[in-house]
Design a protein around this motif. Structure first.
Motif, short mmCIF file in Angstrom:
data_model
loop_
_atom_site.label_atom_id
_atom_site.label_comp_id
_atom_site.label_asym_id
_atom_site.label_seq_id
_atom_site.Cartn_x
_atom_site.Cartn_y
_atom_site.Cartn_z
N ALA A 151 -11.25 -35.80 -21.39
CA ALA A 151 -12.30 -36.20 -20.60
C ALA A 151 -12.98 -37.43 -20.88
O ALA A 151 -13.33 -38.03 -20.30
N GLU A 152 -12.88 -37.75 -22.22
CA GLU A 152 -13.65 -38.76 -22.72
C GLU A 152 -12.99 -40.27 -22.04
O GLU A 152 -13.82 -41.19 -21.62
N ALA A 153 -11.65 -40.20 -22.11
CA ALA A 153 -10.96 -41.47 -21.30
C ALA A 153 -11.51 -41.54 -19.93
O ALA A 153 -11.46 -42.57 -19.48
N MET A 154 -11.50 -40.14 -19.13
CA MET A 154 -12.02 -40.32 -17.78
C MET A 154 -13.42 -40.78 -17.73
O MET A 154 -13.77 -41.53 -16.83
N ILE A 155 -14.24 -40.38 -18.50
CA ILE A 155 -15.64 -40.95 -18.55
C ILE A 155 -15.86 -42.36 -18.77
O ILE A 155 -16.67 -42.97 -18.24
N SER A 156 -14.93 -42.80 -19.77
CA SER A 156 -15.16 -44.39 -20.20
C SER A 156 -14.20 -45.11 -19.28
O SER A 156 -14.41 -46.50 -19.34
N SER A 157 -13.76 -44.60 -18.24
CA SER A 157 -12.71 -45.41 -17.24
C SER A 157 -13.41 -46.38 -16.50
O SER A 157 -12.77 -47.18 -15.84
N GLY A 158 -14.66 -46.20 -16.04
CA GLY A 158 -15.25 -47.01 -14.87
C GLY A 158 -14.84 -46.19 -13.48
O GLY A 158 -15.36 -46.97 -12.41
N GLN A 159 -14.00 -45.27 -13.43
CA GLN A 159 -13.70 -44.77 -12.19
C GLN A 159 -14.71 -43.80 -11.61
O GLN A 159 -14.31 -43.33 -10.30
N VAL A 160 -15.62 -43.32 -12.20
CA VAL A 160 -16.43 -42.23 -11.69
C VAL A 160 -17.96 -42.46 -11.71
O VAL A 160 -18.18 -43.29 -12.79
N ASP A 161 -18.74 -41.91 -11.02
CA ASP A 161 -20.05 -41.98 -10.94
C ASP A 161 -20.69 -40.80 -11.42
O ASP A 161 -22.00 -40.70 -11.88
N ALA A 162 -19.91 -39.59 -11.24
CA ALA A 162 -20.41 -38.35 -11.65
C ALA A 162 -19.30 -37.61 -12.06
O ALA A 162 -17.99 -37.63 -11.82
N VAL A 163 -19.29 -36.42 -13.05
CA VAL A 163 -18.44 -35.72 -13.48
C VAL A 163 -18.83 -34.04 -13.31
O VAL A 163 -19.80 -33.65 -13.55
N ILE A 164 -17.75 -33.45 -12.57
CA ILE A 164 -17.80 -31.90 -12.40
C ILE A 164 -17.08 -31.43 -13.93
O ILE A 164 -15.89 -31.87 -14.09
N VAL A 165 -18.16 -30.68 -14.45
CA VAL A 165 -17.33 -30.04 -15.80
C VAL A 165 -16.84 -28.63 -15.38
O VAL A 165 -17.79 -27.81 -15.04
N ALA A 166 -15.51 -28.59 -15.56
CA ALA A 166 -15.04 -27.02 -15.14
C ALA A 166 -14.11 -26.59 -16.28
O ALA A 166 -12.96 -26.26 -16.04
N THR A 167 -14.55 -27.09 -17.51
CA THR A 167 -13.65 -26.51 -18.53
C THR A 167 -14.10 -25.18 -19.36
O THR A 167 -14.95 -24.79 -18.83
N PRO A 168 -13.58 -24.45 -20.08
CA PRO A 168 -13.99 -23.55 -20.88
C PRO A 168 -15.40 -23.63 -21.08
O PRO A 168 -15.94 -24.80 -21.58
N HIS A 169 -16.51 -22.63 -21.23
CA HIS A 169 -17.67 -22.69 -21.35
C HIS A 169 -18.22 -23.61 -22.30
O HIS A 169 -19.00 -24.51 -22.36
N TYR A 170 -17.69 -23.40 -23.61
CA TYR A 170 -18.40 -23.97 -24.85
C TYR A 170 -17.94 -25.46 -24.94
O TYR A 170 -18.12 -26.13 -25.73
N PHE A 171 -17.07 -25.89 -23.90
CA PHE A 171 -16.87 -27.43 -24.06
C PHE A 171 -17.84 -28.26 -23.24
O PHE A 171 -17.81 -29.53 -23.02
N HIS A 172 -18.49 -27.42 -22.19
CA HIS A 172 -19.22 -27.98 -21.44
C HIS A 172 -20.31 -29.12 -22.12
O HIS A 172 -20.53 -30.13 -21.46
N PRO A 173 -21.18 -28.57 -23.02
CA PRO A 173 -22.07 -29.57 -23.67
C PRO A 173 -21.55 -30.81 -24.18
O PRO A 173 -21.85 -31.83 -23.69
N PRO A 174 -20.56 -30.92 -25.17
CA PRO A 174 -20.13 -32.23 -25.61
C PRO A 174 -19.68 -33.39 -24.30
O PRO A 174 -19.86 -34.45 -24.35
N ILE A 175 -18.98 -32.68 -23.14
CA ILE A 175 -18.59 -33.41 -22.04
C ILE A 175 -19.72 -33.86 -21.38
O ILE A 175 -20.00 -35.11 -20.90
N ALA A 176 -20.69 -32.90 -21.01
CA ALA A 176 -22.05 -33.36 -20.29
C ALA A 176 -22.62 -34.58 -20.97
O ALA A 176 -23.02 -35.61 -20.67
N ILE A 177 -22.84 -34.34 -22.42
CA ILE A 177 -23.81 -35.34 -23.13
C ILE A 177 -22.94 -36.60 -23.20
O ILE A 177 -23.48 -37.59 -23.11
#
Length: 144
Positions: free
Chosen positions: A60-86
């Motif tokens: 997910a970090e690579a996707m976030i830093s890719s410059g290809q997205v304006d928004a991220v839908i987080v659809a991982t197992p629940h407890y991975f949501h906070p670090p991805i969102a942050i």
């Protein structure tokens, strides 16, 4: 902004439903540009189903830093949501999430202790079976 470029972190059950909906054009002015998942078979599904125009990342970090997205839908197992969102917020992206608030209740307050009191949350008619999802703007986080 004419369209929002969407990336999905996690393309299992929920994430694949979101991906299919975006790929069909169900959400006006939103375009699926990237997906991430740590399971190779899910990335193979994305290549076959979503096509070459959707980038695939095994992190997910690579996707976030890719410059290809304006928004991220987080659809991982629940407890991975906070670090991805942050991580997405820190990159200046918007976050669309169905469970983040529920996960954060009772969790350590570290970098986002008063987040929910300070942020504007809107519901969108986009979730599975029409359930609303919470959309949180990176702009709102900056105001916090």
């Amino acid at each position: 902004m004419d369209e929002v470029r969407i990336g999905i972190a996690g393309i299992g059950g929920m994430g694949s439903n979101h991906a299919a909906s975006l790929a069909r054009g169900d959400v006006p002015q939103a375009r699926l540009t990237s997906v991430s998942d740590n399971r190779e078979e899910r990335l193979a599904w994305a290549k076959e189903t979503l096509g070459e125009s959707v980038s695939r990342f095994d992190d997910a970090e690579a996707m976030i830093s890719s410059g290809q997205v304006d928004a991220v839908i987080v659809a991982t197992p629940h407890y991975f949501h906070p670090p991805i969102a942050i991580s997405a917020f820190e990159a200046g992206l918007h976050v669309i999430d169905t469970v983040l608030r529920r996960v954060m209740i009772g969790a350590p307050a570290e970098p986002i202790e008063d987040l929910w009191e300070q942020m504007y949350a809107a519901t969108l008619p986009f979730g599975r079976k029409g359930l609303p999802i919470m959309a949180i703007s990176a702009v709102d986080l900056a105001l916090w």
